[in-house]
Design a protein around this motif. Sequence first.
Motif, PDB file in Angstrom:
ATOM      1  N   THR A  76       8.014  15.136   6.634  1.00 18.29           N
ATOM      2  CA  THR A  76       9.029  14.916   5.155  1.00 18.29           C
ATOM      3  C   THR A  76       8.217  14.786   4.052  1.00 18.29           C
ATOM      4  OG1 THR A  76       7.625  12.811   4.611  1.00 18.29           O
ATOM      5  CG2 THR A  76       9.626  12.597   6.103  1.00 18.29           C
ATOM      6  N   GLU A  77       8.760  15.258   3.237  1.00 16.27           N
ATOM      7  CA  GLU A  77       8.426  15.940   1.677  1.00 16.27           C
ATOM      8  C   GLU A  77       7.303  15.120   1.364  1.00 16.27           C
ATOM      9  OE1 GLU A  77       9.520  16.743  -2.804  1.00 16.27           O
ATOM     10  OE2 GLU A  77      10.967  16.846  -0.655  1.00 16.27           O
ATOM     11  N   ARG A  78       7.188  13.914   1.988  1.00 21.45           N
ATOM     12  CA  ARG A  78       6.386  12.773   1.394  1.00 21.45           C
ATOM     13  C   ARG A  78       5.570  12.951   2.185  1.00 21.45           C
ATOM     14  NH1 ARG A  78       7.952   6.801  -0.655  1.00 21.45           N
ATOM     15  NH2 ARG A  78       5.392   6.539  -1.074  1.00 21.45           N
ATOM     16  N   GLY A  79       5.618  12.794   3.334  1.00 14.86           N
ATOM     17  CA  GLY A  79       4.276  13.235   4.193  1.00 14.86           C
ATOM     18  C   GLY A  79       4.190  11.419   4.437  1.00 14.86           C
ATOM     19  N   GLY A 137       1.692  10.616   2.048  1.00 17.00           N
ATOM     20  CA  GLY A 137       1.639   9.829   0.639  1.00 17.00           C
ATOM     21  C   GLY A 137       2.406   8.232   0.347  1.00 17.00           C
ATOM     22  N   GLY A 138       0.952   7.574  -0.067  1.00 19.62           N
ATOM     23  CA  GLY A 138       1.924   5.989   0.016  1.00 19.62           C
ATOM     24  C   GLY A 138       1.386   5.640  -0.589  1.00 19.62           C
ATOM     25  N   PHE A 139       1.380   4.202  -1.697  1.00 16.70           N
ATOM     26  CA  PHE A 139       0.848   3.543  -2.820  1.00 16.70           C
ATOM     27  C   PHE A 139       0.494   4.079  -4.200  1.00 16.70           C
ATOM     28  CE2 PHE A 139      -1.366   2.314   1.680  1.00 16.70           C
ATOM     29  CZ  PHE A 139      -0.685   1.118   1.120  1.00 16.70           C
ATOM     30  N   GLY A 140       1.891   5.102  -4.699  1.00 17.69           N
ATOM     31  CA  GLY A 140       2.077   5.180  -5.566  1.00 17.69           C
ATOM     32  C   GLY A 140       1.908   7.138  -6.028  1.00 17.69           C
ATOM     33  N   SER A 141       1.679   7.578  -4.688  1.00 21.00           N
ATOM     34  CA  SER A 141       2.135   8.993  -4.818  1.00 21.00           C
ATOM     35  C   SER A 141       2.982   9.413  -5.384  1.00 21.00           C
ATOM     36  CB  SER A 141       2.034   8.994  -3.169  1.00 21.00           C
ATOM     37  OG  SER A 141       2.346   9.271  -2.255  1.00 21.00           O
ATOM     38  N   THR A 142       3.945   8.209  -5.102  1.00 21.56           N
ATOM     39  CA  THR A 142       5.538   9.587  -6.393  1.00 21.56           C
ATOM     40  C   THR A 142       5.447   9.074  -7.360  1.00 21.56           C
ATOM     41  OG1 THR A 142       6.378   7.870  -6.038  1.00 21.56           O
ATOM     42  CG2 THR A 142       7.027   8.764  -3.813  1.00 21.56           C
ATOM     43  N   GLY A 143       4.054   9.019  -7.721  1.00 20.94           N
ATOM     44  CA  GLY A 143       3.779   8.544  -9.354  1.00 20.94           C
ATOM     45  C   GLY A 143       4.513   7.294 -10.019  1.00 20.94           C
ATOM     46  N   THR A 144       4.508   6.914 -11.407  1.00 17.78           N
ATOM     47  CA  THR A 144       5.029   5.993 -12.138  1.00 17.78           C
ATOM     48  C   THR A 144       6.095   6.081 -12.966  1.00 17.78           C
ATOM     49  OG1 THR A 144       3.602   6.225 -14.051  1.00 17.78           O
ATOM     50  CG2 THR A 144       2.692   5.435 -11.867  1.00 17.78           C
ATOM     51  N   LYS A 145       6.426   7.646 -13.450  1.00 12.09           N
ATOM     52  CA  LYS A 145       7.531   8.024 -14.044  1.00 12.09           C
ATOM     53  C   LYS A 145       8.102   8.999 -13.738  1.00 12.09           C
ATOM     54  CE  LYS A 145       4.891   6.937 -18.621  1.00 12.09           C
ATOM     55  NZ  LYS A 145       4.965   7.563 -19.791  1.00 12.09           N
TER      56      LYS A 145
END
Length: 144
Positions: free
Chosen positions: A131-134, A136-144
């Motif tokens: 997937t695009e996210r793979g 990545g977790g725990f805030g990997s998509t940012g906060t804004k």
Amino acid sequence: MQVNIINKSKHALPNYETTMSAGMDVRANLTEPIRLKPMERALIKTGLFLEIPEGYECQVRPRSGLALKKGLTVLNTPGTIDADYRGEVGVILVNLSSEEVLIEDGERIAQLVFAQIVQANLQETETLTTTERGAGGFGSTGTK
């Protein structure tokens, strides 16, 4: 959905406070008040016994007002009551505030939310789809 209930408390049955409430408030069933010091936890009995239909669970969730005003929350949020459990419903409350909190008999301490459940069949494999996210977790998509 019908849920059979035995009420051994001295309080009315839990109910939905509004027509669109997801949860019904549950009350402490105490012989004397309980004082929770900061960071202290206790199992609060309700006097309620449920017969939840197969394929459902009952989730025990915090009440937002208690969390905001008193710093009380349900420790294992959400707590799950399985369909085959027939014991008394208890709520594990923890005091996250810096002050002692008094819990009194009849106080609304948590809410019950009934939900359908699905049991998964796990299939062991050597790879997973990408997937695009793979990973990545725990805030990997940012906060804004």
